[in-house]
Design a protein around this motif. Structure first.
Motif, short mmCIF file in Angstrom:
data_model
loop_
_atom_site.label_atom_id
_atom_site.label_comp_id
_atom_site.label_asym_id
_atom_site.label_seq_id
_atom_site.Cartn_x
_atom_site.Cartn_y
_atom_site.Cartn_z
N LEU A 4 0.85 -1.19 0.00
CA LEU A 4 0.00 0.00 0.00
C LEU A 4 0.88 1.24 0.00
O LEU A 4 1.85 1.33 0.76
CB LEU A 4 -0.93 0.00 1.21
CG LEU A 4 -1.92 1.17 1.35
CD1 LEU A 4 -3.26 0.68 1.91
CD2 LEU A 4 -1.36 2.27 2.25
N LEU A 5 0.56 2.19 -0.86
CA LEU A 5 1.30 3.45 -0.97
C LEU A 5 0.43 4.60 -0.47
O LEU A 5 -0.75 4.69 -0.82
CB LEU A 5 1.70 3.71 -2.42
CG LEU A 5 2.36 5.07 -2.72
CD1 LEU A 5 3.71 5.19 -2.03
CD2 LEU A 5 2.49 5.28 -4.23
N ILE A 6 1.01 5.47 0.34
CA ILE A 6 0.33 6.68 0.79
C ILE A 6 1.05 7.90 0.19
O ILE A 6 2.26 8.04 0.33
CB ILE A 6 0.33 6.79 2.33
CG1 ILE A 6 -0.43 5.63 2.95
CG2 ILE A 6 -0.28 8.12 2.78
CD1 ILE A 6 -0.41 5.60 4.47
N ILE A 7 0.28 8.76 -0.47
CA ILE A 7 0.83 9.98 -1.06
C ILE A 7 0.30 11.17 -0.26
O ILE A 7 -0.91 11.36 -0.15
CB ILE A 7 0.43 10.11 -2.54
CG1 ILE A 7 0.94 8.90 -3.34
CG2 ILE A 7 0.97 11.41 -3.13
CD1 ILE A 7 0.45 8.86 -4.78
N THR A 8 1.22 11.94 0.29
CA THR A 8 0.82 13.03 1.17
C THR A 8 1.77 14.21 1.05
O THR A 8 2.93 14.04 0.67
CB THR A 8 0.79 12.55 2.64
OG1 THR A 8 0.49 13.66 3.49
CG2 THR A 8 2.13 11.97 3.06
N ASN A 9 1.28 15.38 1.37
CA ASN A 9 2.14 16.57 1.38
C ASN A 9 2.83 16.76 2.73
O ASN A 9 3.77 17.53 2.84
CB ASN A 9 1.31 17.83 1.08
CG ASN A 9 1.65 18.43 -0.26
OD1 ASN A 9 1.56 17.74 -1.28
ND2 ASN A 9 2.05 19.69 -0.28
N TYR A 10 2.32 16.07 3.76
CA TYR A 10 2.82 16.31 5.11
C TYR A 10 3.15 14.99 5.81
O TYR A 10 2.34 14.05 5.77
CB TYR A 10 1.77 17.07 5.94
CG TYR A 10 1.22 18.28 5.23
CD1 TYR A 10 1.97 19.44 5.12
CD2 TYR A 10 -0.05 18.26 4.63
CE1 TYR A 10 1.47 20.56 4.46
CE2 TYR A 10 -0.55 19.36 3.97
CZ TYR A 10 0.21 20.51 3.89
OH TYR A 10 -0.28 21.60 3.23
N PHE A 11 4.30 14.97 6.47
CA PHE A 11 4.72 13.76 7.18
C PHE A 11 5.83 14.14 8.15
O PHE A 11 6.60 15.07 7.87
CB PHE A 11 5.21 12.70 6.18
CG PHE A 11 5.20 11.29 6.72
CD1 PHE A 11 4.01 10.60 6.83
CD2 PHE A 11 6.38 10.68 7.12
CE1 PHE A 11 3.98 9.30 7.33
CE2 PHE A 11 6.36 9.38 7.62
CZ PHE A 11 5.16 8.69 7.73
N PRO A 12 5.93 13.47 9.31
CA PRO A 12 7.03 13.76 10.23
C PRO A 12 8.38 13.66 9.53
O PRO A 12 8.53 12.86 8.61
CB PRO A 12 6.88 12.66 11.29
CG PRO A 12 5.42 12.30 11.27
CD PRO A 12 5.03 12.43 9.82
N PRO A 13 9.34 14.52 9.90
CA PRO A 13 9.40 15.31 11.13
C PRO A 13 8.60 16.61 11.12
O PRO A 13 8.72 17.40 12.04
CB PRO A 13 10.89 15.62 11.27
CG PRO A 13 11.38 15.67 9.86
CD PRO A 13 10.61 14.60 9.14
N THR A 15 5.44 18.94 11.77
CA THR A 15 4.47 18.89 12.85
C THR A 15 3.10 19.34 12.35
O THR A 15 2.98 19.88 11.25
CB THR A 15 4.91 19.80 14.01
OG1 THR A 15 5.08 21.14 13.51
CG2 THR A 15 6.23 19.33 14.61
N GLY A 16 2.10 19.11 13.16
CA GLY A 16 0.76 19.55 12.81
C GLY A 16 -0.21 18.40 12.64
O GLY A 16 0.18 17.23 12.58
N ALA A 17 -1.48 18.74 12.54
CA ALA A 17 -2.55 17.74 12.47
C ALA A 17 -2.43 16.85 11.24
O ALA A 17 -2.61 15.63 11.32
CB ALA A 17 -3.90 18.44 12.48
N ALA A 18 -2.13 17.44 10.08
CA ALA A 18 -2.05 16.66 8.84
C ALA A 18 -0.93 15.62 8.90
O ALA A 18 -1.10 14.46 8.52
CB ALA A 18 -1.84 17.59 7.65
N SER A 19 0.22 16.05 9.40
CA SER A 19 1.37 15.15 9.53
C SER A 19 1.06 14.02 10.50
O SER A 19 1.33 12.84 10.22
CB SER A 19 2.59 15.94 10.01
OG SER A 19 3.66 15.09 10.31
N ASN A 20 0.49 14.36 11.66
CA ASN A 20 0.16 13.34 12.66
C ASN A 20 -0.87 12.35 12.12
O ASN A 20 -0.76 11.13 12.36
CB ASN A 20 -0.39 14.01 13.93
CG ASN A 20 0.67 14.79 14.67
OD1 ASN A 20 1.85 14.47 14.60
ND2 ASN A 20 0.26 15.82 15.39
N ARG A 21 -1.87 12.86 11.41
CA ARG A 21 -2.93 12.01 10.88
C ARG A 21 -2.37 10.94 9.94
O ARG A 21 -2.69 9.75 10.07
CB ARG A 21 -3.96 12.87 10.14
CG ARG A 21 -5.06 12.08 9.45
CD ARG A 21 -6.10 13.00 8.84
NE ARG A 21 -5.57 13.87 7.81
CZ ARG A 21 -5.43 15.18 7.93
NH1 ARG A 21 -5.76 15.79 9.05
NH2 ARG A 21 -4.96 15.92 6.95
#
Length: 387
Positions: A4-13, A15-21
């Motif tokens: 499974l691949l996840i494509i996202t604009n936000y990811f740790p390190p 911070t913020g709600a989008a990254s955490n989600r």
């Protein structure tokens, strides 16, 4: 294991709600026998500049907690200039196309939206009868941009609407963080498969164990992004400080303006603490009487993830954003609400606030409500059944 691949604009390190989600989603799926990989830009949010440890790189691949993370080049910018922000989104889209051309893409792909253009690029290039595209919609763009005043109903807006509809049309499953989002999707595509996927947090929370020593002034805390949508600068300017002290944690576009306001108007009882880690934040938040969750305007489809995170900590909340978030606060008795944008009512609510509801007993009650109703793992198992 299922790839499974996840494509996202936000990811740790970051911070913020989008990254955490997205982090919790990827980690949770990995623990449930999925072989998860993540496509994300080189870390740059919210400062609008690639983090120091990642500069000078076109791509970086690493394995963290058994998750393969591909960090791709982006022209980073958090400028208010719409052209620069468009260039930033397009740069990541080009990096995604390059990655799609040279790498095998799994048959199951989760795509975060917004940003619309990034989601559009992913849907356009990856749609296939053999592949299942899952669109995770956290905000309704371009409608949210219109309500925030960031967009106007013109030719550009109509183009964004067409992109939004294209994304919905070609997604096999749409995850929405609110009932309002899913209602909007169904109004456009009545037969589309949908799933309510709230932004529930996944962390161990200590039980509240001591009464807060409430002073004469109520200690209110805001923690999070200091962005345009949250309207923290305007909040600072309109609060009545005769009975409260406001504490602020976070960073973002309004940070300098807020610091300038504090420096030049010392009569406003505001203390800015800067940005701290999420773990540290969880520790310090419980020292305050109440948290405030504001939005500059009521945004259709928006339910701030802070509601669920603070409930897990047992924190009473003052919600100032309207919409479905207000419904959640009232339904589960998590705190108080004031009409979005009505600062006079907000000050009245604060002035008349029943301090007995700030007690240890009520904090424990709020936390138990969160454990019962906002359980990340129960929701994840339900999601896996439809994936």
């Amino acid at each position: 294991m299922k790839d499974l691949l996840i494509i996202t604009n936000y990811f740790p390190p970051e911070t913020g709600a989008a990254s955490n989600r997205i982090f919790h989603l990827s980690e949770g799926l990995q623990k449930h026998n999925f072989n998860v990989s993540v496509l994300t830009p080189l870390p740059n949010y919210p400062k609008g500049r690639v983090f120091k440890d990642y500069r000078g790189r076109f791509k970086q691949t690493s394995v963290e907690n058994d998750i393969t993370i591909h960090r791709l080049w982006i022209y980073a910018s958090n400028s208010k200039n719409k052209l620069l922000r468009l260039i930033a989104m397009l740069s990541y889209s080009f990096s995604l196309i390059w990655f799609f051309m040279w790498n095998k893409i799994p048959e199951t792909v989760v795509i975060q939206s917004p940003p619309l253009l990034v989601a559009f690029t992913s849907v356009l290039f990856l749609r296939s009868k053999k592949r299942k595209l899952i669109l995770n919609v956290s905000d309704l763009w371009p409608l949210a941009g219109l309500e925030l005043g960031a967009l106007k109903k013109n030719f550009s807006y109509r183009i964004l609407e067409k992109i939004e509809r294209f994304n919905y049309k070609h997604a096999d499953l749409i995850l929405g963080q609110s009932d309002e989002i899913l209602t909007h999707v169904k109004s456009l595509y009545s037969k589309k498969e949908i799933f309510l996927y709230r932004n529930y947090p996944d962390f161990k929370a200590q039980a509240p164990n001591q009464e807060i020593q409430t002073s004469e002034k109520l200690k209110i805390v805001y923690a999070g992004l200091l962005g345009i949508a949250q309207g923290i600068l305007k909040l600072c300017e309109h609060l009545d400080y005769s009975k409260i002290q406001l504490h602020i944690y976070g960073a973002g576009a309004e940070q300098l303006a807020i610091q300038y306001l504090i420096k030049n108007k010392p009569e406003l009882d505001i203390i800015y603490h800067g940005e701290v880690s999420r773990q540290e934040l969880h520790s310090v938040l419980t020292q305050y009487d109440i948290t405030i969750i504001p939005l500059l305007n009521r945004i259709y489809g928006s339910v701030p993830s802070k509601i669920f995170e603070y409930a897990r900590l047992g924190m009473p909340m003052l919600y100032f954003g309207g919409g479905e978030g207000e419904t959640v606060i009232n339904k589960y008795e998590l705190g108080w609400v004031a009409n979005a944008g009505d600062y006079a009512e907000l000050n009245t609510v604060i002035s008349n606030l029943d301090r007995s509801k700030l007690s240890l007993k009520n904090r424990i009650k709020i936390q138990n409500i969160a454990f019962t109703n906002f359980d990340f793992n129960i929701q994840l198992k339900q999601l896996i059944e439809v994936i």
